[in-house]
Design a protein around this motif. Structure first.
Motif, PDB file in Angstrom:
ATOM      1  N   GLU A 153       5.844  10.426   0.624  1.00 13.96           N
ATOM      2  CA  GLU A 153       4.702  10.090  -0.224  1.00 13.96           C
ATOM      3  C   GLU A 153       4.618   8.579  -0.349  1.00 13.96           C
ATOM      4  O   GLU A 153       5.645   7.888  -0.327  1.00 13.96           O
ATOM      5  CB  GLU A 153       4.850  10.730  -1.612  1.00 13.96           C
ATOM      6  CG  GLU A 153       4.837  12.249  -1.584  1.00 13.96           C
ATOM      7  CD  GLU A 153       5.041  12.882  -2.953  1.00 13.96           C
ATOM      8  OE1 GLU A 153       5.098  12.133  -3.956  1.00 13.96           O
ATOM      9  OE2 GLU A 153       5.124  14.127  -3.022  1.00 13.96           O
ATOM     10  N   LEU A 154       3.390   8.066  -0.468  1.00 16.54           N
ATOM     11  CA  LEU A 154       3.167   6.620  -0.573  1.00 16.54           C
ATOM     12  C   LEU A 154       2.240   6.335  -1.741  1.00 16.54           C
ATOM     13  O   LEU A 154       1.171   6.943  -1.862  1.00 16.54           O
ATOM     14  CB  LEU A 154       2.563   6.072   0.727  1.00 16.54           C
ATOM     15  CG  LEU A 154       2.362   4.556   0.838  1.00 16.54           C
ATOM     16  CD1 LEU A 154       2.411   4.109   2.309  1.00 16.54           C
ATOM     17  CD2 LEU A 154       1.043   4.083   0.229  1.00 16.54           C
ATOM     18  N   TYR A 155       2.662   5.389  -2.574  1.00 12.17           N
ATOM     19  CA  TYR A 155       1.874   4.967  -3.730  1.00 12.17           C
ATOM     20  C   TYR A 155       1.684   3.461  -3.665  1.00 12.17           C
ATOM     21  O   TYR A 155       2.598   2.726  -3.264  1.00 12.17           O
ATOM     22  CB  TYR A 155       2.576   5.350  -5.031  1.00 12.17           C
ATOM     23  CG  TYR A 155       2.815   6.831  -5.144  1.00 12.17           C
ATOM     24  CD1 TYR A 155       1.858   7.669  -5.711  1.00 12.17           C
ATOM     25  CD2 TYR A 155       3.988   7.410  -4.653  1.00 12.17           C
ATOM     26  CE1 TYR A 155       2.068   9.036  -5.791  1.00 12.17           C
ATOM     27  CE2 TYR A 155       4.204   8.779  -4.734  1.00 12.17           C
ATOM     28  CZ  TYR A 155       3.239   9.584  -5.304  1.00 12.17           C
ATOM     29  OH  TYR A 155       3.442  10.939  -5.371  1.00 12.17           O
ATOM     30  N   ILE A 156       0.517   2.999  -4.073  1.00  5.15           N
ATOM     31  CA  ILE A 156       0.217   1.573  -3.975  1.00  5.15           C
ATOM     32  C   ILE A 156      -0.464   1.082  -5.241  1.00  5.15           C
ATOM     33  O   ILE A 156      -1.310   1.779  -5.818  1.00  5.15           O
ATOM     34  CB  ILE A 156      -0.659   1.279  -2.739  1.00  5.15           C
ATOM     35  CG1 ILE A 156      -0.868  -0.225  -2.549  1.00  5.15           C
ATOM     36  CG2 ILE A 156      -2.006   2.004  -2.812  1.00  5.15           C
ATOM     37  CD1 ILE A 156      -1.459  -0.572  -1.206  1.00  5.15           C
ATOM     38  N   GLY A 157      -0.052  -0.084  -5.704  1.00  5.19           N
ATOM     39  CA  GLY A 157      -0.650  -0.696  -6.885  1.00  5.19           C
ATOM     40  C   GLY A 157      -1.406  -1.959  -6.500  1.00  5.19           C
ATOM     41  O   GLY A 157      -0.888  -2.791  -5.762  1.00  5.19           O
ATOM     42  N   ILE A 158      -2.611  -2.084  -7.002  1.00  6.06           N
ATOM     43  CA  ILE A 158      -3.467  -3.233  -6.700  1.00  6.06           C
ATOM     44  C   ILE A 158      -3.663  -4.051  -7.967  1.00  6.06           C
ATOM     45  O   ILE A 158      -4.129  -3.530  -8.991  1.00  6.06           O
ATOM     46  CB  ILE A 158      -4.843  -2.786  -6.148  1.00  6.06           C
ATOM     47  CG1 ILE A 158      -4.670  -1.849  -4.954  1.00  6.06           C
ATOM     48  CG2 ILE A 158      -5.691  -4.000  -5.784  1.00  6.06           C
ATOM     49  CD1 ILE A 158      -4.080  -2.483  -3.739  1.00  6.06           C
ATOM     50  N   SER A 159      -3.324  -5.337  -7.894  1.00  2.00           N
ATOM     51  CA  SER A 159      -3.463  -6.219  -9.051  1.00  2.00           C
ATOM     52  C   SER A 159      -4.820  -6.906  -9.105  1.00  2.00           C
ATOM     53  O   SER A 159      -5.266  -7.333 -10.164  1.00  2.00           O
ATOM     54  CB  SER A 159      -2.359  -7.287  -9.032  1.00  2.00           C
ATOM     55  OG  SER A 159      -1.096  -6.708  -9.241  1.00  2.00           O
ATOM     56  N   ASN A 160      -5.445  -7.033  -7.952  1.00  2.27           N
ATOM     57  CA  ASN A 160      -6.716  -7.760  -7.858  1.00  2.27           C
ATOM     58  C   ASN A 160      -7.550  -7.121  -6.759  1.00  2.27           C
ATOM     59  O   ASN A 160      -7.073  -6.968  -5.633  1.00  2.27           O
ATOM     60  CB  ASN A 160      -6.423  -9.229  -7.544  1.00  2.27           C
ATOM     61  CG  ASN A 160      -7.653 -10.103  -7.577  1.00  2.27           C
ATOM     62  OD1 ASN A 160      -8.675  -9.772  -6.987  1.00  2.27           O
ATOM     63  ND2 ASN A 160      -7.566 -11.229  -8.268  1.00  2.27           N
ATOM     64  N   LEU A 161      -8.781  -6.756  -7.088  1.00  2.00           N
ATOM     65  CA  LEU A 161      -9.621  -6.030  -6.135  1.00  2.00           C
ATOM     66  C   LEU A 161     -10.407  -6.942  -5.185  1.00  2.00           C
ATOM     67  O   LEU A 161     -11.193  -6.451  -4.380  1.00  2.00           O
ATOM     68  CB  LEU A 161     -10.607  -5.125  -6.882  1.00  2.00           C
ATOM     69  CG  LEU A 161     -10.000  -3.975  -7.691  1.00  2.00           C
ATOM     70  CD1 LEU A 161     -11.094  -3.161  -8.350  1.00  2.00           C
ATOM     71  CD2 LEU A 161      -9.135  -3.088  -6.817  1.00  2.00           C
ATOM     72  N   ASP A 162     -10.198  -8.251  -5.259  1.00  5.69           N
ATOM     73  CA  ASP A 162     -11.002  -9.184  -4.462  1.00  5.69           C
ATOM     74  C   ASP A 162     -10.989  -8.846  -2.979  1.00  5.69           C
ATOM     75  O   ASP A 162     -12.035  -8.815  -2.317  1.00  5.69           O
ATOM     76  CB  ASP A 162     -10.512 -10.618  -4.659  1.00  5.69           C
ATOM     77  CG  ASP A 162     -10.910 -11.181  -6.020  1.00  5.69           C
ATOM     78  OD1 ASP A 162     -11.667 -10.490  -6.741  1.00  5.69           O
ATOM     79  OD2 ASP A 162     -10.456 -12.291  -6.366  1.00  5.69           O
TER      80      ASP A 162
END
Length: 276
Positions: A153-162
Motif C-alpha cells: 500500500e502507498l500513501y502520500i501527503g501533499i503540503s502544497n498543491l502548487d
C-alpha cells in the motif's frame, strides 16, 4: 541461467543495494527550463533547488524504446534472462516503452508493471534481485513480485498543491484556495489512481492520518515500511519513530526521486508498506 534485474529511475532506493545486487537502472529524462537532464544526473537537493527557480514545472519523459532494447541486448550477451520492473503505467509510458524495447531486443525479457513508484517499486525490485542472486527461476521471481505488489500500500501527503495545479492534476481555483488556507491532503494509491483520504488545515492533518494509520496496521504482520520525502525530513523522521514499533526491519527514510517531487512539490512525503 543467470537472471538480471532492470528498473527505472523512479525507484527510490539505497545506492548500496543497487550495487550489491547488480541492478540496472534506465533513467527517465527531465526537462528544466529547456535544459534536458538524465534523471540520475541530479541529486535530490540539486533537483529541488532547480525546480524552485524554474519558470515552468519540470517535465519528465520516458526512456526511448531503443535505449531499452540496447540495455537488454547488452545484458543478455552472456545468455542471461532479464526481468524488467517499472513504475505504474498510470503515471508514465515507461513500462510500455520497456515492452516495446523487449520486442525489439533479441534477449529473453519479462517486463512487469509494478503498479507503484518510489520505495513501493523498490520492494519488488529488491525482492526480485535477492531471489535472482539465490538462483530462483524466472517463474518463481515473477510470482513473488506479483505477491509483493498485491500486499503493498502507498500513501502520500501533499503540503502544497502548487505543482499539482501546474501539472493540471488539480483545479487552479482549488489550488489557490488550498494555499491560502494552508490545506494539507493525504491520498492513497488505489488501483493505480490517487484517491483523497483526508484533508485539513495545517500539519495536524498529517498527525491525524498517522494516528489513524497506526490503529489500522497494529494487528497486521508487516514485512517492510519505507518513507520518502521531498524536503520534509523532520516529519519523515517523526513517522519513522512512530511506525518502527510495527516492523522488525529498520524503516528506510529517503529523499524521493525527481519524478515524484515534480508532481508533489516540496514538503511532500510518502509511506509505503508491504504486508506479509
Amino acid at each position: 541461467m543467470t537472471i538480471k534485474i532492470v528498473t527505472d529511475s523512479t525507484i527510490t532506493v539505497e545506492p548500496e543495494l543497487i550495487e550489491k545486487y547488480g541492478i540496472t537502472i534506465v533513467p527517465l529524462a527531465i526537462l528544466i527550463d529547456g535544459v534536458l537532464y538524465q534523471d540520475t544526473d541530479l541529486s535530490a537537493a540539486q533537483f529541488m533547488s532547480k525546480m524552485k527557480v524554474s519558470k515552468n514545472l519540470p517535465k519528465t519523459s520516458q526512456p526511448p524504446v531503443g535505449v531499452f532494447a540496447e540495455v537488454y541486448d547488452k545484458l543478455a550477451e552472456d545468455g542471461s534472462q532479464i526481468i524488467s520492473i517499472h513504475l505504474t503505467k498510470a503515471l508514465s509510458g515507461t513500462v510500455e516503452a520497456a515492452r516495446q524495447g523487449a520486442m525489439l531486443s533479441n534477449a529473453d525479457v519479462t517486463v512487469i508493471d509494478s503498479d507503484f513508484i518510489d520505495q513501493a517499486l523498490k520492494f519488488q525490485v529488491i525482492e526480485a534481485a535477492k531471489m535472482a542472486e539465490n538462483g530462483a527461476s524466472k517463474d518463481e521471481i515473477v510470482a513473488s513480485v506479483t505477491a509483493s505488489k498485491a500486499n503493498t500500500e502507498l500513501y502520500i501527503g501533499i503540503s502544497n498543491l502548487d505543482n499539482l495545479v501546474k501539472g493540471g492534476r488539480v483545479n487552479r481555483v482549488t489550488g489557490v484556495l488550498s494555499g491560502l488556507l494552508n490545506i494539507k491532503v493525504v491520498m492513497a494509491l488505489v488501483d493505480t489512481k490517487l484517491e483523497p483520504l483526508l484533508k485539513g488545515r495545517g500539519n495536524k492533518t498529517f498527525q491525524k492520518w498517522l494516528t489513524d494509520f497506526s490503529s489500522k496496521i497494529e494487528n497486521r504482520k508487516i514485512k517492510e515500511i519505507g518513507i520518502s520525502h521531498a524536503e520534509n525530513l523532520e516529519f519523515a523522521n517523526q513517522m519513522k519513530d512512530h511506525l518502527q514499533q510495527f516492523v522488525t526491519k529498520t524503516i528506510s527514510v529517503l529523499d524521493t526521486n525527481s519524478t515524484v517531487a515534480t508532481h508533489t512539490g516540496p514538503g511532500a512525503w510518502a509511506v509505503m508498506i508491504e504486508f506479509e
